[in-house]
Design a protein around this motif. Structure first.
Motif, PDB file in Angstrom:
ATOM      1  N   MET A   1       0.842  -1.198   0.000  1.00 59.04           N
ATOM      2  CA  MET A   1       0.000   0.000   0.000  1.00 59.04           C
ATOM      3  C   MET A   1       0.876   1.246   0.000  1.00 59.04           C
ATOM      4  O   MET A   1       2.051   1.187   0.344  1.00 59.04           O
ATOM      5  CB  MET A   1      -0.870   0.026   1.244  1.00 59.04           C
ATOM      6  N   SER A   2       0.283   2.372  -0.373  1.00 59.52           N
ATOM      7  CA  SER A   2       1.084   3.590  -0.441  1.00 59.52           C
ATOM      8  C   SER A   2       1.425   4.160   0.930  1.00 59.52           C
ATOM      9  O   SER A   2       0.804   3.832   1.941  1.00 59.52           O
ATOM     10  CB  SER A   2       0.368   4.630  -1.293  1.00 59.52           C
ATOM     11  N   ASN A   3       2.410   4.989   0.920  1.00 62.21           N
ATOM     12  CA  ASN A   3       2.933   5.587   2.144  1.00 62.21           C
ATOM     13  C   ASN A   3       1.908   6.420   2.911  1.00 62.21           C
ATOM     14  O   ASN A   3       1.803   6.332   4.125  1.00 62.21           O
ATOM     15  CB  ASN A   3       4.145   6.454   1.766  1.00 62.21           C
ATOM     16  N   TYR A   4       1.135   7.209   2.202  1.00 58.44           N
ATOM     17  CA  TYR A   4       0.180   8.064   2.910  1.00 58.44           C
ATOM     18  C   TYR A   4      -0.876   7.240   3.644  1.00 58.44           C
ATOM     19  O   TYR A   4      -1.348   7.612   4.711  1.00 58.44           O
ATOM     20  CB  TYR A   4      -0.468   9.056   1.942  1.00 58.44           C
ATOM     21  N   GLN A   5      -1.227   6.106   3.060  1.00 56.57           N
ATOM     22  CA  GLN A   5      -2.242   5.273   3.701  1.00 56.57           C
ATOM     23  C   GLN A   5      -1.720   4.769   5.040  1.00 56.57           C
ATOM     24  O   GLN A   5      -2.422   4.795   6.045  1.00 56.57           O
ATOM     25  CB  GLN A   5      -2.581   4.084   2.812  1.00 56.57           C
ATOM     26  N   GLN A   6      -0.477   4.350   5.042  1.00 53.28           N
ATOM     27  CA  GLN A   6       0.117   3.853   6.276  1.00 53.28           C
ATOM     28  C   GLN A   6       0.106   4.949   7.340  1.00 53.28           C
ATOM     29  O   GLN A   6      -0.182   4.701   8.502  1.00 53.28           O
ATOM     30  CB  GLN A   6       1.556   3.404   5.987  1.00 53.28           C
ATOM     31  N   ARG A   7       0.386   6.166   6.937  1.00 52.32           N
ATOM     32  CA  ARG A   7       0.402   7.281   7.893  1.00 52.32           C
ATOM     33  C   ARG A   7      -0.991   7.543   8.448  1.00 52.32           C
ATOM     34  O   ARG A   7      -1.163   7.861   9.616  1.00 52.32           O
ATOM     35  CB  ARG A   7       0.947   8.542   7.212  1.00 52.32           C
ATOM     36  N   VAL A   8      -2.000   7.406   7.586  1.00 47.47           N
ATOM     37  CA  VAL A   8      -3.378   7.622   8.024  1.00 47.47           C
ATOM     38  C   VAL A   8      -3.739   6.565   9.070  1.00 47.47           C
ATOM     39  O   VAL A   8      -4.289   6.877  10.128  1.00 47.47           O
ATOM     40  CB  VAL A   8      -4.365   7.513   6.836  1.00 47.47           C
ATOM     41  N   TYR A   9      -3.410   5.323   8.793  1.00 52.26           N
ATOM     42  CA  TYR A   9      -3.740   4.246   9.724  1.00 52.26           C
ATOM     43  C   TYR A   9      -3.066   4.434  11.079  1.00 52.26           C
ATOM     44  O   TYR A   9      -3.696   4.235  12.116  1.00 52.26           O
ATOM     45  CB  TYR A   9      -3.335   2.893   9.125  1.00 52.26           C
ATOM     46  N   GLU A  10      -1.806   4.792  11.070  1.00 51.08           N
ATOM     47  CA  GLU A  10      -1.084   4.974  12.334  1.00 51.08           C
ATOM     48  C   GLU A  10      -1.740   6.052  13.179  1.00 51.08           C
ATOM     49  O   GLU A  10      -1.794   5.956  14.399  1.00 51.08           O
ATOM     50  CB  GLU A  10       0.377   5.338  12.065  1.00 51.08           C
ATOM     51  N   LEU A  11      -2.244   7.093  12.518  1.00 56.65           N
ATOM     52  CA  LEU A  11      -2.879   8.185  13.248  1.00 56.65           C
ATOM     53  C   LEU A  11      -4.254   7.787  13.770  1.00 56.65           C
ATOM     54  O   LEU A  11      -4.590   8.042  14.922  1.00 56.65           O
ATOM     55  CB  LEU A  11      -2.995   9.408  12.325  1.00 56.65           C
ATOM     56  N   VAL A  12      -5.038   7.142  12.935  1.00 54.29           N
ATOM     57  CA  VAL A  12      -6.370   6.719  13.346  1.00 54.29           C
ATOM     58  C   VAL A  12      -6.292   5.784  14.549  1.00 54.29           C
ATOM     59  O   VAL A  12      -7.169   5.791  15.413  1.00 54.29           O
ATOM     60  CB  VAL A  12      -7.105   6.015  12.175  1.00 54.29           C
ATOM     61  N   LYS A  13      -5.216   5.041  14.616  1.00 55.41           N
ATOM     62  CA  LYS A  13      -5.031   4.109  15.732  1.00 55.41           C
ATOM     63  C   LYS A  13      -4.955   4.782  17.091  1.00 55.41           C
ATOM     64  O   LYS A  13      -5.241   4.155  18.102  1.00 55.41           O
ATOM     65  CB  LYS A  13      -3.746   3.290  15.534  1.00 55.41           C
ATOM     66  N   ILE A  14      -4.568   6.032  17.120  1.00 57.35           N
ATOM     67  CA  ILE A  14      -4.446   6.685  18.432  1.00 57.35           C
ATOM     68  C   ILE A  14      -5.718   7.401  18.885  1.00 57.35           C
ATOM     69  O   ILE A  14      -5.746   8.015  19.936  1.00 57.35           O
ATOM     70  CB  ILE A  14      -3.253   7.667  18.482  1.00 57.35           C
ATOM     71  N   ILE A  15      -6.786   7.287  18.098  1.00 54.34           N
ATOM     72  CA  ILE A  15      -8.063   7.882  18.534  1.00 54.34           C
ATOM     73  C   ILE A  15      -8.632   6.941  19.599  1.00 54.34           C
ATOM     74  O   ILE A  15      -8.814   5.762  19.341  1.00 54.34           O
ATOM     75  CB  ILE A  15      -9.072   7.975  17.371  1.00 54.34           C
ATOM     76  N   PRO A  16      -8.887   7.466  20.801  1.00 56.36           N
ATOM     77  CA  PRO A  16      -9.407   6.653  21.911  1.00 56.36           C
ATOM     78  C   PRO A  16     -10.850   6.189  21.686  1.00 56.36           C
ATOM     79  O   PRO A  16     -11.603   6.848  20.975  1.00 56.36           O
ATOM     80  CB  PRO A  16      -9.332   7.596  23.115  1.00 56.36           C
ATOM     81  N   ALA A  17     -11.202   5.101  22.309  1.00 53.62           N
ATOM     82  CA  ALA A  17     -12.565   4.579  22.215  1.00 53.62           C
ATOM     83  C   ALA A  17     -13.503   5.631  22.793  1.00 53.62           C
ATOM     84  O   ALA A  17     -13.162   6.313  23.756  1.00 53.62           O
ATOM     85  CB  ALA A  17     -12.683   3.291  23.012  1.00 53.62           C
ATOM     86  N   GLY A  18     -14.661   5.777  22.182  1.00 53.13           N
ATOM     87  CA  GLY A  18     -15.621   6.746  22.685  1.00 53.13           C
ATOM     88  C   GLY A  18     -15.437   8.131  22.077  1.00 53.13           C
ATOM     89  O   GLY A  18     -16.228   9.030  22.328  1.00 53.13           O
ATOM     90  N   GLU A  19     -14.386   8.295  21.271  1.00 50.55           N
ATOM     91  CA  GLU A  19     -14.137   9.590  20.650  1.00 50.55           C
ATOM     92  C   GLU A  19     -14.099   9.417  19.133  1.00 50.55           C
ATOM     93  O   GLU A  19     -13.781   8.337  18.628  1.00 50.55           O
ATOM     94  CB  GLU A  19     -12.816  10.170  21.145  1.00 50.55           C
TER      95      GLU A  19
END
Length: 121
Positions: A1-19
Motif C-alpha cells: 500500500m502507499s505511504n500516505y495510507q500507512q500514515r493515516v492508519y497509524e494516526l487513526v489508531k491513536i483515537i481513543p474509544a468513545g471519541e
DNA sequence: CTTCTGACGAAAT
DNA sequence: CATTTCGCCAGAA
C-alpha cells in the motif's frame, strides 16, 4: 500500500474509544493528505480489527452513506456514542481532542491547523 | 495520456 | 434544514 495510507492508519489508531474525528481532522495532521484521501484509506482498511475506522466520520458528525455503513453505527453505539441511522452524533460530547504534544513534536505538524480543521459545533 | 469515480468539505443557493 | 457546485486527488479503466 502507499505511504500516505500507512500514515493515516497509524494516526487513526491513536483515537481513543468513545471519541471520533472527521476525515478533515485526520488530514489536517498529515502533510500532503486531503480529506478525500483519508476516506479512500478507510475504504481500503487492511486490518478492520486493529484500525478503528469506525471512529472517523464526516464533518457533519454523520456516518457517510455507503453500502455497509450500518456496521459503523453499530460499532459506535457499542462504545457509548449515541447516533441513529441517518442522524448525527454530538461533536460536543465525542470529538477527539487531538494527538498528544509528543506526537506533534515528532511529526512537525502544528496544532493550529488541527484546531482550525475541527468541525464547528 | 484522458476520463471518471468517490467513506470529503466548505460555501453558495 | 436540503441540494448543488466546485476544488480536491489517488486509483482504476
Amino acid at each position: 500500500m502507499s505511504n500516505y495510507q500507512q500514515r493515516v492508519y497509524e494516526l487513526v489508531k491513536i483515537i481513543p474509544a468513545g471519541e471520533v474525528a472527521s476525515y478533515g481532522m485526520i488530514a489536517s495532521l498529515l502533510n500532503g493528505v486531503t480529506a478525500r484521501m483519508v476516506g479512500y484509506a478507510m475504504a481500503a482498511t487492511p486490518d478492520p480489527v486493529t484500525i478503528p475506522w469506525w471512529r472517523v466520520v464526516n464533518a457533519s458528525g454523520g456516518v457517510s452513506p455507503r453500502p455497509g455503513s450500518d456496521k459503523q453505527y453499530i460499532k459506535l453505539r457499542e462504545e457509548g456514542i449515541e447516533i441513529e441511522s441517518g442522524k448525527r452524533l454530538s461533536w460536543r460530547d465525542h470529538m477527539w481532542q487531538g494527538p498528544p504534544q509528543s506526537w506533534l513534536d515528532e511529526s512537525g505538524v502544528d496544532i493550529e491547523q488541527f484546531l482550525m480543521a475541527r468541525p464547528k459545533i
